[in-house]
Design a protein around this motif. Structure first.
Motif, PDB file in Angstrom:
ATOM      1  N   ALA A 190      20.723   7.556  25.362  1.00 11.27           N
ATOM      2  CA  ALA A 190      20.599   6.424  26.103  1.00 11.27           C
ATOM      3  C   ALA A 190      21.395   6.864  27.478  1.00 11.27           C
ATOM      4  CB  ALA A 190      20.872   5.259  25.297  1.00 11.27           C
ATOM      5  N   VAL A 191      22.752   7.317  27.267  1.00 12.50           N
ATOM      6  CA  VAL A 191      23.621   7.208  28.435  1.00 12.50           C
ATOM      7  C   VAL A 191      23.147   8.370  29.478  1.00 12.50           C
ATOM      8  CG1 VAL A 191      26.017   7.639  29.179  1.00 12.50           C
ATOM      9  CG2 VAL A 191      25.562   6.284  27.134  1.00 12.50           C
ATOM     10  N   ILE A 192      22.697   9.390  28.467  1.00  4.95           N
ATOM     11  CA  ILE A 192      22.164  10.777  29.354  1.00  4.95           C
ATOM     12  C   ILE A 192      20.725   9.936  30.034  1.00  4.95           C
ATOM     13  CG2 ILE A 192      20.705  12.821  29.266  1.00  4.95           C
ATOM     14  CD1 ILE A 192      22.438  13.401  26.807  1.00  4.95           C
ATOM     15  N   GLY A 193      20.032   9.245  29.426  1.00  2.00           N
ATOM     16  CA  GLY A 193      18.930   8.556  30.166  1.00  2.00           C
ATOM     17  C   GLY A 193      19.171   7.749  31.236  1.00  2.00           C
ATOM     18  N   ARG A 194      20.203   6.903  31.133  1.00  3.14           N
ATOM     19  CA  ARG A 194      20.729   6.240  32.372  1.00  3.14           C
ATOM     20  C   ARG A 194      21.260   7.162  33.665  1.00  3.14           C
ATOM     21  NH1 ARG A 194      21.745   0.671  31.868  1.00  3.14           N
ATOM     22  NH2 ARG A 194      21.508   0.887  34.243  1.00  3.14           N
ATOM     23  N   ALA A 216      31.433  10.072  32.349  1.00  5.70           N
ATOM     24  CA  ALA A 216      31.194  10.947  33.298  1.00  5.70           C
ATOM     25  C   ALA A 216      30.520  12.330  32.555  1.00  5.70           C
ATOM     26  CB  ALA A 216      32.432  11.289  33.915  1.00  5.70           C
ATOM     27  N   ARG A 217      31.282  12.639  31.425  1.00  8.02           N
ATOM     28  CA  ARG A 217      30.661  13.833  30.677  1.00  8.02           C
ATOM     29  C   ARG A 217      29.294  13.767  30.668  1.00  8.02           C
ATOM     30  NH1 ARG A 217      33.963  14.870  25.776  1.00  8.02           N
ATOM     31  NH2 ARG A 217      35.563  14.011  27.322  1.00  8.02           N
ATOM     32  N   PHE A 218      28.579  12.824  30.677  1.00 10.07           N
ATOM     33  CA  PHE A 218      27.032  12.727  30.153  1.00 10.07           C
ATOM     34  C   PHE A 218      26.261  13.101  31.273  1.00 10.07           C
ATOM     35  CE2 PHE A 218      28.669  10.090  26.547  1.00 10.07           C
ATOM     36  CZ  PHE A 218      27.997  10.884  25.547  1.00 10.07           C
ATOM     37  N   ALA A 219      26.702  12.910  32.444  1.00 13.99           N
ATOM     38  CA  ALA A 219      26.403  13.567  33.833  1.00 13.99           C
ATOM     39  C   ALA A 219      26.043  14.898  33.567  1.00 13.99           C
ATOM     40  CB  ALA A 219      27.043  13.063  34.943  1.00 13.99           C
ATOM     41  N   LEU A 220      26.883  15.795  33.076  1.00 12.24           N
ATOM     42  CA  LEU A 220      26.623  17.025  32.815  1.00 12.24           C
ATOM     43  C   LEU A 220      25.401  17.311  31.822  1.00 12.24           C
ATOM     44  CD1 LEU A 220      29.979  18.918  32.900  1.00 12.24           C
ATOM     45  CD2 LEU A 220      28.498  18.265  34.618  1.00 12.24           C
ATOM     46  N   LYS A 221      25.378  16.499  30.694  1.00 15.39           N
ATOM     47  CA  LYS A 221      24.259  16.711  29.835  1.00 15.39           C
ATOM     48  C   LYS A 221      22.841  16.337  30.160  1.00 15.39           C
ATOM     49  CE  LYS A 221      25.100  17.180  25.665  1.00 15.39           C
ATOM     50  NZ  LYS A 221      25.357  18.497  24.923  1.00 15.39           N
ATOM     51  N   ALA A 222      23.029  15.674  31.340  1.00 18.45           N
ATOM     52  CA  ALA A 222      21.782  15.108  32.086  1.00 18.45           C
ATOM     53  C   ALA A 222      21.221  16.338  33.059  1.00 18.45           C
ATOM     54  CB  ALA A 222      21.828  14.066  32.976  1.00 18.45           C
ATOM     55  N   GLY A 249      30.314  27.525  29.817  1.00 25.96           N
ATOM     56  CA  GLY A 249      31.689  27.645  30.155  1.00 25.96           C
ATOM     57  C   GLY A 249      32.199  26.495  30.698  1.00 25.96           C
ATOM     58  N   ALA A 250      31.272  25.414  31.118  1.00 23.79           N
ATOM     59  CA  ALA A 250      31.942  24.430  31.981  1.00 23.79           C
ATOM     60  C   ALA A 250      32.287  23.381  31.071  1.00 23.79           C
ATOM     61  CB  ALA A 250      30.484  24.003  32.801  1.00 23.79           C
ATOM     62  N   SER A 251      33.451  22.776  31.112  1.00 25.28           N
ATOM     63  CA  SER A 251      34.168  21.854  30.255  1.00 25.28           C
ATOM     64  C   SER A 251      33.416  20.677  30.575  1.00 25.28           C
ATOM     65  CB  SER A 251      35.582  21.723  30.508  1.00 25.28           C
ATOM     66  OG  SER A 251      36.268  20.613  29.790  1.00 25.28           O
ATOM     67  N   LEU A 252      33.080  19.783  29.462  1.00 31.08           N
ATOM     68  CA  LEU A 252      32.625  18.473  29.956  1.00 31.08           C
ATOM     69  C   LEU A 252      33.644  17.529  30.297  1.00 31.08           C
ATOM     70  CD1 LEU A 252      30.332  18.142  26.646  1.00 31.08           C
ATOM     71  CD2 LEU A 252      29.455  18.455  28.860  1.00 31.08           C
ATOM     72  N   LEU A 298      20.921  16.469  44.746  1.00 32.64           N
ATOM     73  CA  LEU A 298      19.817  16.097  44.055  1.00 32.64           C
ATOM     74  C   LEU A 298      18.576  16.469  44.756  1.00 32.64           C
ATOM     75  CD1 LEU A 298      20.759  12.534  43.347  1.00 32.64           C
ATOM     76  CD2 LEU A 298      21.276  14.305  41.885  1.00 32.64           C
ATOM     77  N   THR A 299      17.569  16.995  43.818  1.00 33.09           N
ATOM     78  CA  THR A 299      16.139  17.331  44.584  1.00 33.09           C
ATOM     79  C   THR A 299      15.572  16.175  44.838  1.00 33.09           C
ATOM     80  OG1 THR A 299      15.145  17.329  42.350  1.00 33.09           O
ATOM     81  CG2 THR A 299      16.528  19.564  43.249  1.00 33.09           C
ATOM     82  N   GLU A 300      14.547  16.288  45.548  1.00 37.61           N
ATOM     83  CA  GLU A 300      13.645  15.095  45.910  1.00 37.61           C
ATOM     84  C   GLU A 300      12.980  14.401  44.691  1.00 37.61           C
ATOM     85  OE1 GLU A 300      10.550  16.531  48.565  1.00 37.61           O
ATOM     86  OE2 GLU A 300      11.921  16.796  50.226  1.00 37.61           O
ATOM     87  N   GLU A 301      12.781  15.092  43.827  1.00 35.18           N
ATOM     88  CA  GLU A 301      12.593  14.693  42.348  1.00 35.18           C
ATOM     89  C   GLU A 301      13.897  13.836  41.453  1.00 35.18           C
ATOM     90  OE1 GLU A 301      12.060  18.054  42.966  1.00 35.18           O
ATOM     91  OE2 GLU A 301      10.096  17.434  43.977  1.00 35.18           O
ATOM     92  N   GLY A 302      14.998  14.125  42.180  1.00 33.00           N
ATOM     93  CA  GLY A 302      16.014  13.588  41.348  1.00 33.00           C
ATOM     94  C   GLY A 302      16.916  14.461  40.464  1.00 33.00           C
ATOM     95  N   HIS A 303      16.287  15.611  40.308  1.00 36.32           N
ATOM     96  CA  HIS A 303      16.939  16.482  39.583  1.00 36.32           C
ATOM     97  C   HIS A 303      18.520  17.108  40.120  1.00 36.32           C
ATOM     98  CE1 HIS A 303      13.407  16.602  37.084  1.00 36.32           C
ATOM     99  NE2 HIS A 303      12.687  16.961  38.128  1.00 36.32           N
ATOM    100  N   PRO A 304      19.525  16.952  39.314  1.00 34.49           N
ATOM    101  CA  PRO A 304      20.930  17.153  39.878  1.00 34.49           C
ATOM    102  C   PRO A 304      21.042  18.757  39.754  1.00 34.49           C
ATOM    103  CG  PRO A 304      21.019  16.268  37.698  1.00 34.49           C
ATOM    104  CD  PRO A 304      19.645  16.281  37.972  1.00 34.49           C
ATOM    105  N   LEU A 305      21.866  19.182  40.637  1.00 32.16           N
ATOM    106  CA  LEU A 305      22.273  20.699  40.837  1.00 32.16           C
ATOM    107  C   LEU A 305      23.631  20.570  40.984  1.00 32.16           C
ATOM    108  CD1 LEU A 305      19.382  21.984  43.445  1.00 32.16           C
ATOM    109  CD2 LEU A 305      19.472  22.168  40.696  1.00 32.16           C
ATOM    110  N   MET A 306      24.486  21.065  40.146  1.00 27.77           N
ATOM    111  CA  MET A 306      26.019  20.936  39.983  1.00 27.77           C
ATOM    112  C   MET A 306      26.638  22.114  41.035  1.00 27.77           C
ATOM    113  SD  MET A 306      28.787  21.092  37.042  1.00 27.77           S
ATOM    114  CE  MET A 306      28.507  22.566  36.559  1.00 27.77           C
TER     115      MET A 306
END
Length: 203
Positions: free
Chosen positions: A130-134, A160-166, A173-176, A188-196
């Motif tokens: 649910a948090v990942i979905g939010r 915050a850690r769930f932002a990475l799970k999204a 190796g990226a720590s959560l 964020l892409t135009e479709e809303g996909h996050p790029l870290m």
């Protein structure tokens, strides 16, 4: 692209204090060192020339204070909106308990599963999907509403850690865990996909 800075609030304990696991039911203000961290963030963003167009935080005082102080060197007033989904998780029987007591109850393996995979120990009140979905909904929404803007999001480590799970791919190796007063940057892409772009950056 929309750029999002996800920032963990500053310290709520100072040297010599008994550090406890502070969740969503414990509304602590920033400690003296936490206030100093927020001030440093404000100066740091100013020195980098980072201009925020909008900011979000949880209902908790520690995130509001961090956001307000971090934004005070901005040349234009930045609106700060409270988003309930950013509130820290509820640690159940471990809420506001010293870390050694928490570890004694849940054990090393359960704590490792939380730190490495976001699997909550028994008794903690959090629904990871649910948090990942939010987070995914948030990213999709702001990528359209604030296209081309830069946003600040202030929350707590457990959320915050769930932002990475999204992320589709956060890399190996990226720590959560996000340290206090540290942040990560996402495009964020135009479709809303996050790029870290970065994670766990501190002034």
């Amino acid at each position: 692209m929309t750029r999002v800075y996800i920032l963990r609030h500053g310290n709520t304990f100072d040297k010599g204090d008994v550090v406890t696991r502070v969740g969503g039911r414990t509304d602590l203000p920033l400690s003296v060192s936490g206030l100093d961290q927020a001030e440093k963030l404000s100066e740091y963003f100013c020195d980098l020339g980072v201009t925020f167009d909008m900011a979000f935080c949880s209902p908790l005082r520690r995130t509001k204070q961090t956001a307000q102080i971090a934004l005070k060197t901005q040349t234009e007033k930045v609106d700060l909106q409270v988003l309930p989904f950013l509130v820290e998780i509820d640690y159940g029987p471990d809420e506001n308990k010293p870390e050694e007591e928490v570890l004694a109850r849940i054990g090393d393996e359960a704590l490792r599963a939380w730190e490495e995979e976001c699997t909550p120990p028994d008794g903690w009140h959090i629904d990871p999907p649910a948090v990942i979905g939010r987070w995914q909904e948030f990213f999709a929404s702001v990528s359209k509403k604030y296209s081309g803007k830069t946003l600040l999001v202030v929350t707590s480590n457990g959320i915050a850690r769930f932002a990475l799970k999204a992320l589709a791919d956060r890399g190996a190796g990226a720590s959560l865990k996000l340290k206090t007063a540290a942040y990560g940057v996402f495009d964020l892409t135009e479709e809303g996909h996050p790029l870290m772009l970065s994670w766990n950056v501190r002034p």
